[in-house]
Write an enzyme that holds these catalytic residues in place. Structure first.
Site, mmCIF file in Angstrom:
data_model
loop_
_atom_site.group_PDB
_atom_site.id
_atom_site.type_symbol
_atom_site.label_atom_id
_atom_site.label_comp_id
_atom_site.label_asym_id
_atom_site.label_seq_id
_atom_site.Cartn_x
_atom_site.Cartn_y
_atom_site.Cartn_z
ATOM 1 C CE1 TYR A 1 -2.983 -3.069 0.510
ATOM 2 C CE2 TYR A 1 -3.474 -2.322 2.729
ATOM 3 C CZ TYR A 1 -3.661 -3.229 1.704
ATOM 4 O OH TYR A 1 -4.536 -4.269 1.880
ATOM 5 C CG HIS B 1 -0.871 -8.641 0.442
ATOM 6 N ND1 HIS B 1 -0.484 -7.323 0.278
ATOM 7 C CD2 HIS B 1 -2.228 -8.624 0.363
ATOM 8 C CE1 HIS B 1 -1.547 -6.562 0.110
ATOM 9 N NE2 HIS B 1 -2.617 -7.328 0.144
ATOM 10 C CB ILE C 1 -10.338 -4.182 8.077
ATOM 11 C CG1 ILE C 1 -10.193 -5.249 6.982
ATOM 12 C CG2 ILE C 1 -9.690 -4.669 9.366
ATOM 13 C CD1 ILE C 1 -8.759 -5.457 6.517
ATOM 14 N NE ARG D 1 -21.016 7.329 4.876
ATOM 15 C CZ ARG D 1 -21.071 7.250 3.546
ATOM 16 N NH1 ARG D 1 -20.151 6.565 2.898
ATOM 17 N NH2 ARG D 1 -22.032 7.863 2.879
ATOM 18 C CG ASN E 1 -17.994 2.383 8.696
ATOM 19 O OD1 ASN E 1 -19.174 2.430 8.354
ATOM 20 N ND2 ASN E 1 -17.000 2.557 7.850
#
Length: 287
Positions: A59, A117, A237, A245, A249
């Site tokens: 990422y 991953h 997640i 949000r 959440n």
């Protein structure tokens, strides 16, 4: 900060993924959050009440996640940080080096959870990577180890060969892609299921059972879908960069879905995968 800026009924449930390692059942994913933006997002999430953050070397935003955790004032032992091994760094020695690099980027002594991953079938190196993960765990360099995007055949091979089974298998899972084969394999082996893309990137929020449950409970469709994940026992997640949000959440403890509501949402399953196919995805993830 006003009370209105915080969840009215924040979810506080945790799941024990390994002996003594408890993970908040709702965390924040930072996939596709830009490196320059991720630190303020994570800092805001920490203010709201999040204590679980999921990033990955691929990422390219680990540094910002770690910086936010370090400056937050929240005790390090109260925050769960997950990262993941890139495909292009799989292998025994390279996985050990990659873990050290990830910790350096995060500015943390060790991770709470480290994941392979992808199986990366073209390279076929995930078994060697897993042995490196086992060493990291045995040396107490990481609190728990797991996998991401692993299919039942990968889990069965681990069960036959590994000394330590994954604590977690993080997979794409949402109402229109419920992954019953993966869930069953994980439960047979005592592996915790963690859902990413839990709302189908927003595409699952318009299903009739989701809208009906939202109206019945006076909550949003997103809250219904997240509650569905929680009642199935999954760690989840969701990703957002919006403070509203973030609050929404995490605000999931004021209602519970009835069995018939859960079943109706289960019936939305259409095998609709959004992301890559784990049986073929082999991009290096290094750039």
């Amino acid at each position: 900060m006003s009370a209105a800026a915080l969840p009215a009924a924040p979810i506080t449930a945790t799941v024990e993924i390994a002996p003594g390692v408890h993970v908040p059942q709702v965390g924040l994913g930072v996939f596709q959050v830009a490196a320059d933006d991720v630190q303020p997002v994570v800092e805001e999430a920490l203010e709201v009440g999040y204590r679980h953050f999921d990033t990955a070397a691929a990422y390219n935003n680990e540094a910002g996640v770690g910086a936010a955790v370090r400056v937050s004032g929240v005790p390090r032992e109260d925050v769960v940080v997950t990262s993941k091994l890139r495909n292009g760094e799989q292998g025994y020695e390279s996985a050990l080096r990659a873990y050290a690099d990830t910790c350096q980027r995060l500015g943390l002594d060790r991770l709470d959870l480290y994941l392979i991953h992808w199986p990366n079938p073209e390279a076929g190196l995930w078994p060697q990577s897993w042995r490196a993960f086992e060493r990291l765990r045995a040396d107490d360099d990481v609190r728990a180890i797991g996998v991401s995007n692993f299919l039942p055949e990968h889990l069965r091979r681990l069960a036959a060969e590994a000394q330590v089974l994954p604590a977690v298998n993080q997979v794409e899972l949402h109402p229109t892609h419920t992954r019953p084969d993966v869930v069953a394999a994980c439960r047979d082996l005592g592996i915790v299921v963690e859902s990413y893309s839990p709302m189908g990137q927003g595409q699952d929020l318009g299903g009739a059972p989701v809208l009906a449950a939202a109206a019945a409970h006076g909550v949003t469709p997103a809250q219904v879908v997240l509650r569905w994940h929680l009642q199935h026992g999954y760690v989840v997640i969701p990703k957002t960069t919006s403070r509203a949000r973030l609050v929404e959440n995490l605000d999931l403890d004021s209602f519970e879905l009835a069995p018939e509501e859960m079943a109706a949402i289960d019936d939305l399953d259409a095998g609709r995968r959004i992301g890559n196919d784990p049986s073929t995805f082999s991009i290096s993830q290094i750039r």
